[in-house]
Write a protein that holds these residues in place. Structure first.
Motif, PDB file in Angstrom:
ATOM      1  N   MET A 198     -84.082  -6.835  31.737  1.00  0.00           N
ATOM      2  CA  MET A 198     -84.495  -5.409  31.731  1.00  0.00           C
ATOM      3  C   MET A 198     -84.882  -4.846  31.704  1.00  0.00           C
ATOM      4  N   SER A 199     -86.104  -4.200  32.127  1.00  0.00           N
ATOM      5  CA  SER A 199     -87.812  -3.102  32.353  1.00  0.00           C
ATOM      6  C   SER A 199     -87.740  -2.520  31.852  1.00  0.00           C
ATOM      7  N   THR A 200     -88.486  -2.073  30.924  1.00  0.00           N
ATOM      8  CA  THR A 200     -88.898  -0.841  30.112  1.00  0.00           C
ATOM      9  C   THR A 200     -88.618   0.834  30.208  1.00  0.00           C
ATOM     10  N   LYS A 201     -88.964   0.532  31.941  1.00  0.00           N
ATOM     11  CA  LYS A 201     -88.472   1.734  32.031  1.00  0.00           C
ATOM     12  C   LYS A 201     -86.841   2.123  32.357  1.00  0.00           C
ATOM     13  N   ALA A 202     -85.725   1.048  32.714  1.00  0.00           N
ATOM     14  CA  ALA A 202     -84.743   1.271  32.995  1.00  0.00           C
ATOM     15  C   ALA A 202     -83.969   1.483  30.990  1.00  0.00           C
ATOM     16  N   PHE A 203     -84.598   0.519  29.784  1.00  0.00           N
ATOM     17  CA  PHE A 203     -84.200   0.477  29.326  1.00  0.00           C
ATOM     18  C   PHE A 203     -84.698   1.606  28.372  1.00  0.00           C
ATOM     19  N   LYS A 204     -85.308   2.308  28.385  1.00  0.00           N
ATOM     20  CA  LYS A 204     -85.787   3.911  28.273  1.00  0.00           C
ATOM     21  C   LYS A 204     -84.600   5.019  28.872  1.00  0.00           C
ATOM     22  N   ASN A 205     -84.541   4.383  30.228  1.00  0.00           N
ATOM     23  CA  ASN A 205     -83.184   5.921  30.325  1.00  0.00           C
ATOM     24  C   ASN A 205     -82.174   5.601  30.230  1.00  0.00           C
ATOM     25  N   GLU A 206     -81.859   4.372  29.847  1.00  0.00           N
ATOM     26  CA  GLU A 206     -80.663   4.136  29.651  1.00  0.00           C
ATOM     27  C   GLU A 206     -80.620   4.583  27.800  1.00  0.00           C
ATOM     28  N   LYS A 207     -81.723   4.357  26.980  1.00  0.00           N
ATOM     29  CA  LYS A 207     -81.301   5.056  25.709  1.00  0.00           C
ATOM     30  C   LYS A 207     -81.661   6.453  25.416  1.00  0.00           C
ATOM     31  N   ILE A 208     -82.372   7.204  26.530  1.00  0.00           N
ATOM     32  CA  ILE A 208     -82.340   8.280  26.819  1.00  0.00           C
ATOM     33  C   ILE A 208     -80.744   9.160  26.761  1.00  0.00           C
ATOM     34  N   GLU A 209     -80.080   8.677  28.147  1.00  0.00           N
ATOM     35  CA  GLU A 209     -78.850   8.791  27.982  1.00  0.00           C
ATOM     36  C   GLU A 209     -77.436   8.605  27.191  1.00  0.00           C
ATOM     37  N   TYR A 210     -78.155   7.811  25.609  1.00  0.00           N
ATOM     38  CA  TYR A 210     -77.375   7.259  25.003  1.00  0.00           C
ATOM     39  C   TYR A 210     -77.214   8.748  24.375  1.00  0.00           C
ATOM     40  N   PHE A 211     -78.357   8.993  23.838  1.00  0.00           N
ATOM     41  CA  PHE A 211     -79.237   9.928  23.028  1.00  0.00           C
ATOM     42  C   PHE A 211     -78.370  11.726  23.439  1.00  0.00           C
ATOM     43  N   LYS A 212     -78.875  11.831  25.278  1.00  0.00           N
ATOM     44  CA  LYS A 212     -78.120  13.143  25.178  1.00  0.00           C
ATOM     45  C   LYS A 212     -76.721  12.338  24.842  1.00  0.00           C
ATOM     46  N   LYS A 213     -75.911  11.634  25.652  1.00  0.00           N
ATOM     47  CA  LYS A 213     -74.341  11.953  25.232  1.00  0.00           C
ATOM     48  C   LYS A 213     -74.418  12.538  23.384  1.00  0.00           C
ATOM     49  N   GLN A 214     -74.998  11.929  22.160  1.00  0.00           N
ATOM     50  CA  GLN A 214     -74.468  11.739  21.118  1.00  0.00           C
ATOM     51  C   GLN A 214     -75.174  13.046  20.593  1.00  0.00           C
ATOM     52  N   PHE A 215     -76.178  13.843  21.811  1.00  0.00           N
ATOM     53  CA  PHE A 215     -76.038  15.477  21.193  1.00  0.00           C
ATOM     54  C   PHE A 215     -75.318  16.041  21.924  1.00  0.00           C
ATOM     55  N   GLU A 216     -74.807  16.096  23.033  1.00  0.00           N
ATOM     56  CA  GLU A 216     -73.774  16.849  23.729  1.00  0.00           C
ATOM     57  C   GLU A 216     -72.269  16.591  22.958  1.00  0.00           C
ATOM     58  N   GLN A 217     -71.580  15.392  22.498  1.00  0.00           N
ATOM     59  CA  GLN A 217     -70.549  15.097  21.848  1.00  0.00           C
ATOM     60  C   GLN A 217     -71.224  16.094  20.221  1.00  0.00           C
ATOM     61  N   ALA A 218     -72.264  15.972  19.591  1.00  0.00           N
ATOM     62  CA  ALA A 218     -72.702  15.628  17.844  1.00  0.00           C
ATOM     63  C   ALA A 218     -72.160  17.673  17.569  1.00  0.00           C
ATOM     64  N   LYS A 219     -71.315  17.981  16.371  1.00  0.00           N
ATOM     65  CA  LYS A 219     -71.657  19.614  15.663  1.00  0.00           C
ATOM     66  C   LYS A 219     -73.013  18.964  15.258  1.00  0.00           C
ATOM     67  N   VAL A 220     -73.021  18.004  14.409  1.00  0.00           N
ATOM     68  CA  VAL A 220     -74.641  17.978  13.456  1.00  0.00           C
ATOM     69  C   VAL A 220     -74.800  16.333  13.304  1.00  0.00           C
ATOM     70  N   ALA A 221     -76.634  16.571  13.319  1.00  0.00           N
ATOM     71  CA  ALA A 221     -77.551  15.354  13.368  1.00  0.00           C
ATOM     72  C   ALA A 221     -78.456  15.524  11.694  1.00  0.00           C
ATOM     73  N   ILE A 222     -78.497  14.768  11.325  1.00  0.00           N
ATOM     74  CA  ILE A 222     -78.735  14.383  10.056  1.00  0.00           C
ATOM     75  C   ILE A 222     -79.942  13.577  10.354  1.00  0.00           C
ATOM     76  N   VAL A 223     -81.283  14.002  10.132  1.00  0.00           N
ATOM     77  CA  VAL A 223     -82.184  13.081  10.626  1.00  0.00           C
ATOM     78  C   VAL A 223     -82.902  12.460   9.166  1.00  0.00           C
ATOM     79  N   THR A 224     -82.883  11.501   9.075  1.00  0.00           N
ATOM     80  CA  THR A 224     -83.010  10.303   7.525  1.00  0.00           C
ATOM     81  C   THR A 224     -84.947   9.238   8.336  1.00  0.00           C
ATOM     82  N   ASP A 225     -85.249   9.433   6.486  1.00  0.00           N
ATOM     83  CA  ASP A 225     -86.487   8.738   6.544  1.00  0.00           C
ATOM     84  C   ASP A 225     -85.309   7.495   6.371  1.00  0.00           C
ATOM     85  N   TYR A 226     -85.297   6.190   6.833  1.00  0.00           N
ATOM     86  CA  TYR A 226     -85.166   4.778   6.690  1.00  0.00           C
ATOM     87  C   TYR A 226     -85.994   3.584   5.985  1.00  0.00           C
TER      88      TYR A 226
END
Length: 172
Positions: free
Chosen positions: A1-29
């Motif tokens: 899988m190319s880097t560009k395709a991987f990045k686009n897949e991740k962006i779509e994943y995060f978009k889906k998460q943001f659309e469905q989520a009610k809250v997002a808590i950012v943490t330092d792991y």
């Protein structure tokens, strides 16, 4: 899988998460082992939430046009996001409890209903009662006056019956 395709897949994943989520808590792991992150992820999944280590740039791109655009200011350094899909409080509660028990990681902030939460506000969110607890308290408040009326009427009736019984015994 190319880097560009991987990045686009991740962006779509995060978009889906943001659309469905009610809250997002950012943490330092930082400091968390893979096993500890897996434990946190499993605990969050039980509460209809998810935990994802993020690539800041991809997350910023994915948040554009969503209620979570404000998260952009929190995207600095190594971050992970706990997305809450069920209610606004449970994800924050699980993350705060995990951090307190393991003494590792930190809540950086969050976004809820388009509003940016600083670290203190996100921690206060974790201390709020859950939706189920609020429902129980509300039903208890509604039920309390009705129960008081029932007990009051019942005690008057019991006193009347005892008085009639006492009078009947006196006359007999």
């Amino acid at each position: 899988m190319s880097t560009k395709a991987f990045k686009n897949e991740k962006i779509e994943y995060f978009k889906k998460q943001f659309e469905q989520a009610k809250v997002a808590i950012v943490t330092d792991y930082r400091g968390l082992s893979v096993d500890e992150i897996t434990q946190l992820r499993r605990a969050l999944q039980k509460e209809n939430s998810d935990f994802t280590v993020t690539k800041n740039t991809l997350c910023k791109i994915a948040s554009k046009g969503t209620n979570f655009e404000a998260i952009e200011s929190l995207m600095q350094g190594p971050n992970a996001i706990a997305f809450g899909f069920g209610d606004e409080v449970s994800a924050a509660k699980v993350v705060a409890k995990f951090i307190k028990e393991n003494k590792k990681g930190e809540i950086i902030g969050g976004v809820m209903e388009g509003n940016l939460l600083n670290a203190d506000e996100a921690k206060k969110l974790a201390n709020m009662p859950s939706r189920e607890e609020l429902y129980a308290k509300m039903l208890g408040s509604i039920n309390s006056p009705a129960s008081g009326i029932v007990y009051g009427v019942n005690s008057v009736m019991s006193a009347l019956v005892r008085a009639i019984d006492a009078v009947a015994k006196q006359k007999a």
